[in-house]
Design an enzyme around this catalytic site. Structure first.
Site, PDB file in Angstrom:
ATOM      1  N   ASP A  18      37.639  13.985   5.013  1.00  0.00           N
ATOM      2  CA  ASP A  18      37.817  14.371   3.617  1.00  0.00           C
ATOM      3  C   ASP A  18      39.074  15.226   3.439  1.00  0.00           C
ATOM      4  O   ASP A  18      39.334  16.131   4.246  1.00  0.00           O
ATOM      5  CB  ASP A  18      36.576  15.188   3.197  1.00  0.00           C
ATOM      6  CG  ASP A  18      36.521  15.479   1.710  1.00  0.00           C
ATOM      7  OD1 ASP A  18      36.388  14.520   0.935  1.00  0.00           O
ATOM      8  OD2 ASP A  18      36.583  16.662   1.331  1.00  0.00           O
TER       9      ASP A  18
ATOM     10  N   GLU B 157      38.008  11.764  23.533  1.00  0.00           N
ATOM     11  CA  GLU B 157      37.122  12.075  24.675  1.00  0.00           C
ATOM     12  C   GLU B 157      36.049  10.992  24.800  1.00  0.00           C
ATOM     13  O   GLU B 157      35.337  10.900  25.789  1.00  0.00           O
ATOM     14  CB  GLU B 157      36.426  13.432  24.454  1.00  0.00           C
ATOM     15  CG  GLU B 157      37.357  14.626  24.532  1.00  0.00           C
ATOM     16  CD  GLU B 157      36.686  15.907  24.003  1.00  0.00           C
ATOM     17  OE1 GLU B 157      35.462  15.915  23.776  1.00  0.00           O
ATOM     18  OE2 GLU B 157      37.430  16.898  23.811  1.00  0.00           O
TER      19      GLU B 157
END
Ligand code: GLC
Length: 536
Positions: A212, A272
């Site tokens: 956002d 990751e």
């Protein structure tokens, strides 16, 4: 991908690059428990619908604990589920079942601000000036003799000053509603906490994030005044939506250089894990500055808003497509086209409403889906829903309140989805007391009727998605433009697909070829007014 497609596409693309995306505005999608608000279980119950439509990725708007001052974009706990939407177990079940159907799930992350009910903000208010608790937000002394004036002239997106004064006389910054205090991105705890949030959802197997206000977060040193006359300094009338567009240097609230470091951090966390993606809401007008967000170590993708910004005029549409493709190519990124979201007037309404608006919206769907890259539908767009104005007393958007009743806000594009049955709320909820009214106008557009009707917008979208995903003509990152009659455009993809659009009021002749799909029945060999066609 089929073997023949692989032979024309030099490298195989990551899943997000060409995905069929679908935004679920959770509050208005489907209510399973009869409280009048859509919920997680409601989404799970409709996964079959999404699969049938051909959706490959859903973006779910915020479902976190929230006082709902901005319909959930005011997050009090970014690692929980608001009871009105269900539980974490409901969320896990939704992700599992979506994955079983081959649908990926993006969740919405709101890093620019928190809710005023976030424990951090509660603590900040209870803590002294200059304390560590206050440093997580942007508290400043006011100007004027007694600090009675806001620290700078910035306006909030929803109206009024971007500053609110607290009991001890300091002010805090909120670019959106006062219930949405901006976080201080110079503070290490703020950054670490976002990492914790991202990993929390990644560990729950989300496929990525919609970020956002991804051009927010970083603020300029010293929080200087905006130049007089700039959108940041004065009230602006929002034509057709409430969008935080950064208009270059004149708007110090957004697109500050420091934001890129934050995106590199987000990217590192996403990386990751395997095969996850970040999608930014980046309202940055300057194409070069927009492209910076898509550098290889920043966002994977950002919504490509160009088609939203232009009217239904062939020349302008062609120009913006060219510009967007050039911008994305400059950083080796892939567009994520969209015509609609919960902040904007719905396309049918934007393009004039009624039959003409519907015809144009259908045509633009074919244009959007013909282009290289991904695209995202907004729930209800596949039904051709218009925006419908609702009575003053039903309005919920903070814009209505903050603008002193001048701006009606975004509620007209957030009304409950019409699924089935003759009466409002058309299968959205067992309760008639839905959070926003369910308009009678949506009855004839309900999904159950459109499924049965080969000429419906839902059938058009279904067919288009199927053809786009199975036909080898839809390949290649670049397009070639034809020189078409005035008021029309036509382009060809490397794989052989031709898409033509007629924005005039008269039928036009087409180049020779086989018609795959048209947004209106063809007029003999002619492409009708306000229509688009796919050919090979
Ligand atoms: C984004 C959202 C919008 C929200 C605002 C503040 O623009 O799409 O709905 O009001 O951010 O979070």
């Amino acid at each position: 991908m089929t073997t023949s497609e692989e032979s024309t596409a030099p490298t195989s693309l990551p899943w997000w690059a060409e995905t069929v995306g679908y935004q679920i505005y959770i509050r208005s999608f489907a209510d399973s428990d009869g409280n009048g608000v859509g919920d997680l279980q409601g989404i799970t119950d409709h996964l079959g619908y999404l699969e049938l439509l051909g959706v490959q990725t859903v973006w779910i708007t915020p479902f976190y604990p929230s006082p709902m001052a901005d319909a959930g974009y005011d997050v009090a706990d970014p690692r929980g589920v608001d009871p009105s939407f269900g539980t974490l177990a409901d969320f896990d079940a939704l992700v599992t079942q979506a994955h079983e159907r081959g649908i990926r799930v993006l969740v919405d992350i709101v890093p620019n601000h928190s809710s005023q009910e976030h424990p951090w903000f509660v603590e900040a208010l209870a803590s002294p000036l200059g304390s560590a608790a206050r440093d997580r937000y942007l508290f400043r002394d006011g100007r004027g003799e007694n600090g009675e004036l806001p620290p700078n002239n910035w306006q909030a997106i929803f109206g009024g000053p971007a500053w609110t004064r607290v009991a001890d006389g300091q002010w805090y910054l909120h670019i959106f509603a006062p219930e949405q205090p901006d976080l201080n991105w110079e503070n290490d705890e703020v950054r670490a906490d976002l990492g914790t949030t991202l990993r929390f959802w990644l560990d729950r197997h989300v496929d990525g994030f919609r970020i956002d206000v991804a051009h927010g977060m970083a603020k300029p040193a010293g929080l200087p005044d905006a130049p007089a006359g700039s959108p940041a300094a004065g009230p602006v009338h929002h034509e057709g939506g409430i969008i935080p567009v950064a208009e270059g240097a004149s708007d110090p609230r957004f697109d500050n250089d420091g934001v890129h470091d934050i995106h590199r951090f987000i990217r590192q966390v996403a990386d990751e894990y395997t095969d996850r993606a970040t999608m930014g809401e980046v309202w940055v007008a300057d194409p070069k500055r927009f492209a910076d967000y898509l550098r290889p170590d920043e966002l994977h993708q950002a919504f490509t808003f160009g088609l939203i910004e232009v009217p239904f005029e062939a020349t302008k549409i062609q120009e913006i497509i060219t510009q967007e493709l050039t911008t994305h190519a400059s950083v080796n990124s892939h567009p994520a086209w969209t015509l609609s979201n919960h902040d904007l007037l719905r396309p049918v309404t934007r393009y004039g409403g009624g039959e003409v608006g519907t015809a144009r919206a259908r045509a633009m769907l074919l244009v959007e889906m013909a282009l290289p890259g991904a695209f995202y539908l907004y729930n209800g767009e596949e039904l051709g829903l218009p925006s419908v104005d609702i009575p003053d007393e039903a309005l919920q958007d903070p814009t209505w309140l903050r603008s002193g009743g001048v701006e009606r806000g975004r509620d007209s594009s957030r009304l409950p989805m019409p699924w089935e049955g003759d009466e409002p709320p058309f299968g959205f909820s067992t309760s008639n007391a839905t959070w926003l009214p369910s308009p009678a106008e949506y009855g004839p557009l309900r999904a159950e009727l459109q499924f049965e009707d080969a000429a419906s917008t839902l059938s058009l979208v279904r067919q288009a998605i199927e053809i786009r995903g199975s036909h080898e003509a839809f390949t290649g990152d670049e397009i070639d433009w034809y020189v078409p009659p005035a008021g029309c455009l036509a382009f060809r993809r490397l794989g052989g697909l031709i898409c033509a659009l007629n924005t005039t009021d008269e039928p036009v002749a087409l180049p020779p070829g086989e018609v795959l799909l048209s947004s209106q029945p063809m007029d003999g060999d002619l492409l009708p007014a306000n229509s688009a066609v796919w050919m090979i």
